[in-house]
Scaffold this motif. Structure first.
Motif, short mmCIF file in Angstrom:
data_model
loop_
_atom_site.label_atom_id
_atom_site.label_comp_id
_atom_site.label_asym_id
_atom_site.label_seq_id
_atom_site.Cartn_x
_atom_site.Cartn_y
_atom_site.Cartn_z
N ILE A 104 34.32 -41.62 41.96
CA ILE A 104 34.39 -40.61 40.25
C ILE A 104 35.80 -40.02 40.79
O ILE A 104 36.05 -39.56 41.40
CB ILE A 104 33.52 -40.38 40.51
N LEU A 105 36.45 -39.90 39.91
CA LEU A 105 37.92 -39.19 39.34
C LEU A 105 37.73 -38.17 38.62
O LEU A 105 37.04 -38.14 37.03
CB LEU A 105 38.98 -40.27 38.84
N CYS A 106 37.63 -36.86 38.82
CA CYS A 106 37.79 -36.10 38.31
C CYS A 106 37.74 -34.33 37.92
O CYS A 106 38.41 -34.37 39.07
CB CYS A 106 36.31 -35.41 38.66
N ILE A 107 38.53 -34.51 36.66
CA ILE A 107 39.45 -32.90 36.85
C ILE A 107 38.72 -32.45 36.45
O ILE A 107 37.61 -31.72 35.59
CB ILE A 107 40.30 -32.89 35.72
N SER A 108 37.94 -31.07 38.05
CA SER A 108 36.32 -30.57 38.09
C SER A 108 36.99 -28.88 36.93
O SER A 108 36.00 -29.09 36.49
CB SER A 108 36.38 -29.82 39.03
N THR A 109 38.02 -28.20 37.25
CA THR A 109 38.23 -27.37 36.21
C THR A 109 39.43 -27.52 34.68
O THR A 109 40.66 -27.23 35.45
CB THR A 109 38.66 -26.31 37.43
#
Ligand SMILES: Cc1ncc(COP(=O)(O)O)c(C=O)c1O
Length: 475
Positions: free
Chosen positions: A247-252
């Motif tokens: 999973i590739l995720c821009i968390s913030t």
């Protein structure tokens, strides 16, 4: 600091209006009374009221003082969450993405297209002076290659800063990179094989989609909410259905939505990661750009057993020209280090040394305090201008940090056509279709709010608004 004081006071007054403390048409506190109550100068209060007038919150009536002009009810709604058909797809190269990127620094005063920080803040001269000082001293030059894992001083600073985001790791578990893009590419190279499926949030920053394409990978779009990010439910279903590798995720304060995944959702997503025995690449590049309060916790803070590859850089906080980033790859450390070695040998030392120096002297923190406040005001100003100049059907994200706002228009608006019209007029926006692999977001666009507002920038927004209204009324 005086300049920050009046802006702070203006923010407080707006919050009071929004909370209904002062109602539309009501008189606001007199300049003198406010100066006394807040223990600030008359000039500070006058400047604060000038901001309220500029933004349309208050009006001055001759000899009577300031009155509330409008309520928060006229505020813009949030973008709707789009229905995505979650199935893996190959990403197709978009010339448009390259064009937007290539022209990132053109038409400076009318460019809203890229997620770039304000490069005119005082940190710019600090960076310049530090470069001069360190290169004169001959530091990090004439010493051959830097170690592949990167400059220790920088890794130490990154480890210290990580604590604010709940990351407790040693400098030895960090590898420096040439920006966050490079960090994520090393992570993908270390973990994936061509043909693998990567789960990304939708809408997703196009630079990540382009990278997925370049590596011969497939992406599966998981719908994201404009406030809470990637849908845990949709992710769960996708994981049941497809052999997702990571999973590739821009968390913030993600790009483009500006949303932040709540801690509870982070934990649930990590439970899924463990259940499916996969890993998660966290792009935390906007994590330190909260408008107020504490910096949100990272996925890495909840990493159960080294499955989170935490990536970031100073591109959004200081200057993308530095090309300084890092990755804490957890259990994938050896493979990521090998990828850095085989692809790049080492990073340039001087930018790393400059970054470490600026961080270690507290100048970075001082800069961030100023930048956060300015970006908060500028994002509100963008919303206010949108309310003023854009069609009433406009919906927009309401970021609590970061550098960009995501706009939704009625379906009949073609944001790519708008991009081309704007480009002809030397105005730049980022059209929504770049942020999807399945033709979504054709009626969306992203605007940067980080740069200082000027009459030229305001006029450019007005022009965008006129084109939008035309598109709506023509169709
Ligand atoms: C979410 C996200 N990740 C990565 C990058 C690239 O970062 P860097 O300049 O540090 O390589 C960007 C730049 O826009 C971004 O928005």
């Amino acid at each position: 600091m005086e300049s920050l004081l009046y802006a702070q006071l203006a923010d407080n007054l707006i919050e009071h209006i929004q909370a209904g403390v002062y109602k539309v048409g009501e008189k606001m506190p007199s300049v003198r009374a406010l100066a006394k109550a807040e223990q600030v100068s008359i000039a500070t209060v006058n400047s604060a009221y000038a901001i309220l007038e500029d933004r349309g919150w208050a009006e001055a009536r001759p000899k009577s003082g300031y009155f509330v002009k409008r309520s928060s009810q006229s505020s813009i709604g949030l973008p709707s969450q789009i229905k995505v058909k979650t199935r893996p797809r190959a990403v197709t190269t978009k010339e448009l993405a390259l064009e937007v990127q290539r022209e990132a620094s053109s038409v400076k005063n009318r460019n809203f297209s890229c997620a770039i920080p304000d490069l005119k803040l005082s940190i710019a001269s600090v960076i310049q002076k530090t470069f001069t000082r360190l290169s004169r001293a001959g530091s990090n030059l004439g010493e051959g290659y830097d170690a592949t894992e990167g400059l220790f001083d920088l890794r130490q600073q990154v480890a210290r800063r990580g604590i604010d985001g709940g990351v407790h790791i040693s400098p030895e578990s960090i590898i420096t990179t040439v920006g966050a893009q490079n960090a994520i590419s090393l992570a993908l190279r270390a973990i994936t094989q061509p043909g693998d499926i990567i789960a990304v949030e939708s809408p997703c920053y196009f630079g990540l989609l382009q990278m997925i394409e370049a590596f011969g990978l497939k992406a599966i779009e998981i719908p994201a909410d404009s406030e809470t990010g990637m849908s845990v439910e949709a992710l769960k279903l996708a994981l049941q259905q497809w052999p997702i590798k990571t999973i590739l995720c821009i968390s913030t304060f993600s790009n483009p939505l500006g949303c932040t995944i709540p801690d509870e959702h982070k934990k649930e997503i990590l439970d899924l990661v463990v259940e499916h025995d996969i890993c998660l690449i966290e792009d935390d590049i906007y994590g330190e750009l909260q408008f107020e309060g504490r910096r949100p916790k990272t996925f890495k803070a909840f990493d159960p057993d080294g499955r989170v590859l935490w990536c970031s850089s100073v591109s959004k906080t200081m200057d993308p020209q530095l090309r300084v980033g890092w990755i804490a790859p957890g259990r994938y450390y050896d493979e990521v280090l090998r990828q850095k070695y085989t692809n790049y040998l080492a990073s340039p030392s001087l930018p790393q040394a400059v970054t470490a120096d600026v961080m270690s002297k507290g100048l970075y923190d001082r800069h961030l305090r100023q930048a956060r406040l300015l970006y908060k005001q500028r994002s509100e100003q963008l919303r206010d201008f949108a309310r003023l100049y854009f069609p009433e059907e406009t919906r927009a994200s309401s970021p609590k940090g970061g550098l960009v706002t995501w706009f939704e228009m009625p379906k009949k608006v073609d944001a790519t056509a708008l991009y081309h019209q704007c480009r002809e007029l030397d105005i730049r926006i980022a059209p929504g279709e770049l942020f999807s692999i399945s033709g979504l977001y054709k009626n969306y666009f992203r605007l940067n709010f980080a740069n200082e507002w000027s009459s030229e920038r305001e006029a450019a927004l007005k022009t965008i608004g006129e084109h939008l209204k035309q598109a709506i009324h023509q169709a």
